[in-house]
Design an enzyme around this catalytic site. Structure first.
Site, PDB file in Angstrom:
ATOM      1  N   LYS A  89      -1.266  37.764  12.285  1.00 37.48           N
ATOM      2  CA  LYS A  89      -2.094  36.784  12.195  1.00 37.48           C
ATOM      3  C   LYS A  89      -1.277  35.822  11.190  1.00 37.48           C
ATOM      4  CE  LYS A  89      -6.888  35.869  10.456  1.00 37.48           C
ATOM      5  NZ  LYS A  89      -8.095  36.803   9.706  1.00 37.48           N
TER       6      LYS A  89
HETATM    7  O1  G3P Z   1     -10.934  36.008   8.472  1.00 31.84           O
HETATM    8  C1  G3P Z   1     -11.162  34.700   8.103  1.00 31.84           C
HETATM    9  C2  G3P Z   1     -12.649  34.137   8.076  1.00 31.84           C
HETATM   10  O2  G3P Z   1     -13.354  34.810   8.745  1.00 31.84           O
HETATM   11  C3  G3P Z   1     -12.782  34.019   6.386  1.00 31.84           C
HETATM   12  O3  G3P Z   1     -14.403  33.807   6.588  1.00 31.84           O
HETATM   13  O4  G3P Z   1     -16.432  33.677   5.105  1.00 31.84           O
HETATM   14  O5  G3P Z   1     -14.003  33.722   4.038  1.00 31.84           O
HETATM   15  O6  G3P Z   1     -14.862  31.736   5.149  1.00 31.84           O
HETATM   16  P1  G3P Z   1     -14.853  33.320   5.197  1.00 31.84           P
END
Ligand code: G3P
Length: 221
Positions: A89
């Site tokens: 990633k």
């Molecule tokens: O893995 C990246 C993403 O899914 C993060 O989600 O909820 O922290 O915006 P969030």
């Protein structure tokens, strides 16, 4: 549409895997920190454990911490060597796009993360990213419609014939999952709670209760 779980919590990954509908896992440095995983070796061992839980053929995204091209390449190679499930990633930056392009040339699969515009999505596809992670929840947080970004990228990728898979990230609810499916996302990565939220409907519970009650009555008569 593939289902990935977006967590570094091993119990959640096991539970999602046991549901029989899990296709992969995504993690990020915040999710690793949330589980108290720190230090290079501990992080690598944790990725190894995740890969073993989900088994062969299930992609596991492991994020680089370096921000410069050389550092990303070195770190990404180490991550990719760890297990065949690992997808490296890489953040959407100038160095990140250069690293994705290099990884693509040498056959290392990538997930371009922190994507918030169709323009960034074009760059990642041109560089040969395997997956693209547009963050829809974080756009909603700013009072814009996150799902509109998925729709726009689906349109661009379909028109251009790009092969990069659209992996909708920052999913916060079951509704996000349904919206992503309607919009044509290739993958959704979600917290376990959002996946579990898809199961429930009161009419299902009421209907099952009635079926079982009728069955019981018919056995007594
Ligand atoms: O893995 C990246 C993403 O899914 C993060 O989600 O909820 O922290 O915006 P969030």
């Amino acid at each position: 549409m593939l289902f990935f779980v977006d967590t570094a919590n091993l119990d959640h990954i096991k539970e999602a895997s046991e549901l029989g509908i899990l296709d992969g896992v995504t993690t990020n440095p915040s999710l690793m920190a949330k589980e108290g995983i720190s230090g290079d070796n501990a992080v690598l061992q944790h990725y190894q454990k995740i890969c073993e839980i989900v088994g062969p053929g299930h992609d596991v995204s492991a994020e680089v911490i370096s921000t410069d091209y050389a550092g990303m390449v070195k770190e990404g190679k180490k991550l990719a060597e760890l297990h065949e499930n690992i997808v490296v990633k890489v953040p959407m930056t100038v160095d990140g796009v250069k690293a994705i392009s290099h990884f693509s040339e040498i056959g290392i699969r990538t997930n371009c993360t922190l994507v918030f515009s169709a323009g960034q999505a074009i760059l990642a596809a041109k560089a040969g990213a395997t997956y693209l992670s547009p963050f829809i929840g974080r756009i909603d947080d700013m009072s814009w419609e996150g799902i509109d970004l998925i729709k726009e990228i689906v349109e661009v990728y379909t028109t251009q014939g790009y092969e990069t898979a659209i992996l909708a990230a920052s999913i916060r609810s079951p509704l996000h999952i349904v919206q992503c499916a309607k919009a044509g996302a290739d993958v959704v990565t979600c917290p376990l709670s959002a996946i579990k939220g898809l199961f429930y409907h009161p009419l299902t519970d009421i209907g099952l209760e009635k079926f079982l009650a009728d069955h019981k009555k018919s056995q007594l008569s």
